[in-house]
Design a protein around this motif. Sequence first.
Motif, PDB file in Angstrom:
ATOM      1  N   LEU A   1       0.872  -1.175   0.000  1.00 24.88           N
ATOM      2  CA  LEU A   1       0.000   0.000   0.000  1.00 24.88           C
ATOM      3  C   LEU A   1       0.902   1.216   0.000  1.00 24.88           C
ATOM      4  O   LEU A   1       1.679   1.410   0.941  1.00 24.88           O
ATOM      5  CB  LEU A   1      -0.888  -0.031   1.251  1.00 24.88           C
ATOM      6  N   GLU A   2       0.834   2.013  -1.078  1.00 25.45           N
ATOM      7  CA  GLU A   2       1.781   3.124  -1.184  1.00 25.45           C
ATOM      8  C   GLU A   2       1.172   4.350  -1.859  1.00 25.45           C
ATOM      9  O   GLU A   2       0.259   4.238  -2.668  1.00 25.45           O
ATOM     10  CB  GLU A   2       3.011   2.683  -1.958  1.00 25.45           C
ATOM     11  N   GLU A   3       1.718   5.498  -1.491  1.00 23.41           N
ATOM     12  CA  GLU A   3       1.371   6.746  -2.165  1.00 23.41           C
ATOM     13  C   GLU A   3       2.410   6.978  -3.251  1.00 23.41           C
ATOM     14  O   GLU A   3       3.613   6.968  -2.980  1.00 23.41           O
ATOM     15  CB  GLU A   3       1.367   7.912  -1.178  1.00 23.41           C
TER      16      GLU A   3
ATOM     17  N   LEU B   1      -5.084   5.537   2.697  1.00 25.81           N
ATOM     18  CA  LEU B   1      -3.935   4.725   3.099  1.00 25.81           C
ATOM     19  C   LEU B   1      -4.138   4.080   4.472  1.00 25.81           C
ATOM     20  O   LEU B   1      -3.631   2.996   4.726  1.00 25.81           O
ATOM     21  CB  LEU B   1      -2.656   5.560   3.091  1.00 25.81           C
ATOM     22  N   GLY B   2      -4.873   4.737   5.345  1.00 24.41           N
ATOM     23  CA  GLY B   2      -5.079   4.228   6.696  1.00 24.41           C
ATOM     24  C   GLY B   2      -6.361   3.436   6.889  1.00 24.41           C
ATOM     25  O   GLY B   2      -6.608   2.902   7.971  1.00 24.41           O
ATOM     26  N   ASP B   3      -7.174   3.332   5.849  1.00 25.16           N
ATOM     27  CA  ASP B   3      -8.475   2.682   5.968  1.00 25.16           C
ATOM     28  C   ASP B   3      -8.358   1.173   5.789  1.00 25.16           C
ATOM     29  O   ASP B   3      -7.896   0.688   4.761  1.00 25.16           O
ATOM     30  CB  ASP B   3      -9.429   3.261   4.931  1.00 25.16           C
ATOM     31  N   GLU B   4      -8.802   0.440   6.784  1.00 24.52           N
ATOM     32  CA  GLU B   4      -8.808  -1.017   6.730  1.00 24.52           C
ATOM     33  C   GLU B   4      -9.586  -1.522   5.515  1.00 24.52           C
ATOM     34  O   GLU B   4      -9.259  -2.554   4.930  1.00 24.52           O
ATOM     35  CB  GLU B   4      -9.448  -1.524   8.025  1.00 24.52           C
ATOM     36  N   ALA B   5     -10.610  -0.786   5.121  1.00 22.85           N
ATOM     37  CA  ALA B   5     -11.435  -1.192   3.971  1.00 22.85           C
ATOM     38  C   ALA B   5     -10.616  -1.241   2.684  1.00 22.85           C
ATOM     39  O   ALA B   5     -10.922  -2.034   1.784  1.00 22.85           O
ATOM     40  CB  ALA B   5     -12.623  -0.249   3.809  1.00 22.85           C
ATOM     41  N   THR B   6      -9.583  -0.427   2.572  1.00 23.47           N
ATOM     42  CA  THR B   6      -8.711  -0.455   1.400  1.00 23.47           C
ATOM     43  C   THR B   6      -8.019  -1.811   1.305  1.00 23.47           C
ATOM     44  O   THR B   6      -7.956  -2.421   0.237  1.00 23.47           O
ATOM     45  CB  THR B   6      -7.667   0.679   1.464  1.00 23.47           C
ATOM     46  N   LEU B   7      -7.514  -2.290   2.429  1.00 24.83           N
ATOM     47  CA  LEU B   7      -6.848  -3.602   2.459  1.00 24.83           C
ATOM     48  C   LEU B   7      -7.837  -4.735   2.200  1.00 24.83           C
ATOM     49  O   LEU B   7      -7.535  -5.678   1.466  1.00 24.83           O
ATOM     50  CB  LEU B   7      -6.156  -3.814   3.807  1.00 24.83           C
ATOM     51  N   VAL B   8      -9.006  -4.631   2.797  1.00 24.69           N
ATOM     52  CA  VAL B   8     -10.017  -5.674   2.623  1.00 24.69           C
ATOM     53  C   VAL B   8     -10.425  -5.767   1.157  1.00 24.69           C
ATOM     54  O   VAL B   8     -10.530  -6.856   0.591  1.00 24.69           O
ATOM     55  CB  VAL B   8     -11.233  -5.421   3.539  1.00 24.69           C
TER      56      VAL B   8
END
Length: 163
Positions: free
Chosen positions: A79-81, A131-138
């Motif tokens: 996960l990166e900017e 970047l900090g949202d768990e939903a992004t990873l899910v």
Amino acid sequence: MTAEHAGRDGDAVEGRFVVTHADGTSAVLKDVDSGGVHTLGDDPGVDPREVIEGTLEPEPPMAVTYRIAEIDTRRRLSLEESPEPPTRQERRLADKQGVGEVTRRERAGTGELHVLTVPEDDTEAAVEDVLGDEATLVRAARIGVDRVEVRAEPGVVSVRYMP
């Protein structure tokens, strides 16, 4: 066993899980399909942002925590900017929507593209939220990608879910 029934009454839980927390003594895994959250009684050496496909079993005697019984696959999400600005296509999509709107598109092959239009002054905060949202990873785990890249310029944030 269905995801709805998984984990009830001391059942094992099979699925895809994102490690959302690990601290050396315990870990928390989120089922990317059902949304269920499972606390491991100890940390078996997993890391946040890892995706584990496998089986969890409740730990006796109370079955309030789990252990990893079997791992079928294991991978780490990136996960990166990006320093790159949104692409021309992403800017065109943003131009067609109002502030606060999101456009979702499938990428060629595997993945998705999300374009968010935000107030210009809130662009950096929006990037940090993504970047900090768990939903992004899910979502990345559910789609089956390994990499999430966030690009931004004032008023536009693109989230690229890529293999």
